[in-house]
Design an enzyme around this catalytic site. Sequence first.
Site, PDB file in Angstrom:
ATOM      1  CE  LYS A  28       8.174 -67.032 -42.753  1.00 23.03           C
ATOM      2  NZ  LYS A  28       7.397 -66.385 -41.513  1.00 23.03           N
TER       3      LYS A  28
HETATM    4  C1  E4P Z   1       6.300 -63.251 -41.775  1.00 22.48           C
HETATM    5  O1  E4P Z   1       6.262 -64.085 -42.142  1.00 22.48           O
HETATM    6  C2  E4P Z   1       7.454 -62.836 -40.743  1.00 22.48           C
HETATM    7  O2  E4P Z   1       7.906 -63.970 -39.901  1.00 22.48           O
HETATM    8  C3  E4P Z   1       7.244 -61.831 -39.871  1.00 22.48           C
HETATM    9  O3  E4P Z   1       6.112 -60.596 -40.521  1.00 22.48           O
HETATM   10  C4  E4P Z   1       8.161 -60.868 -39.346  1.00 22.48           C
HETATM   11  O4  E4P Z   1       7.957 -59.956 -38.405  1.00 22.48           O
HETATM   12  P1  E4P Z   1       8.681 -59.354 -37.296  1.00 22.48           P
HETATM   13  O5  E4P Z   1       9.978 -58.390 -38.063  1.00 22.48           O
HETATM   14  O6  E4P Z   1       7.623 -58.361 -36.662  1.00 22.48           O
HETATM   15  O7  E4P Z   1       9.365 -60.237 -36.288  1.00 22.48           O
END
Ligand code: E4P
Length: 205
Positions: free
Chosen positions: A84
């Site tokens: 990521k």
């Molecule tokens: C997923 O890969 C993201 O990190 C996550 O969905 C972020 O979500 P949030 O906006 O609730 O922090």
Amino acid sequence: MKIFLDTAIVTDIEDRMPTGIIKGVTTNPTLIRRSGEDPDVVYEEIINAGITDLSIEVKGDDAETLVANGILYNSKYGDKATIKLPCTVEGIKACKTLSILKIKTNMTLIFSVSQAILCALAGATYVSPFVGRLDQIGEDGIGLISQIATTFCIHDCKTQILAASLRSAQSAADAYEAGAHICTVPVEVFDDMSTHVLTDKGLAQ
Ligand code: E4P
């Protein structure tokens, strides 16, 4: 169409694995911090729980460091690790290098179609548009999914749309309808997706 869990709590994943429909897990530094565990311990436990696609956010201020950390996780977990990376210039450079090395990538913090396009051009496996965070500032998160899906479809693009930052069962359903290939959802949203008040009422009757 696939569903991932957006969590770093291993027991939450283990509890829902018997459904047989969870195809991956996404983590981020905030989720890891909330788990109270060491990141590497969490990743190991998630893989041991049977997850075959785990998004691991790597650290680094420059592309070289991001790539080096990505290679490290890939050598540890092979294809089960998806690296990521942030959608920044350095992240895009790292994505290009990792894609040449055939290492899977998930480009995170996507808030515009142009960002998704550049990540796709860099060979990203997934782009992660953040639906909830856009909605929170009065913009249209699902609309963004739809625009990216249309653009990728016109250009027969292989990069998949991983809808993230989803806050409700309805927004997950809307994201799929808008063209997301995958939705990553918190466990509460996953649980809500299987319930309906009329199902409960029907059972009671
Ligand atoms: C997923 O890969 C993201 O990190 C996550 O969905 C972020 O979500 P949030 O906006 O609730 O922090």
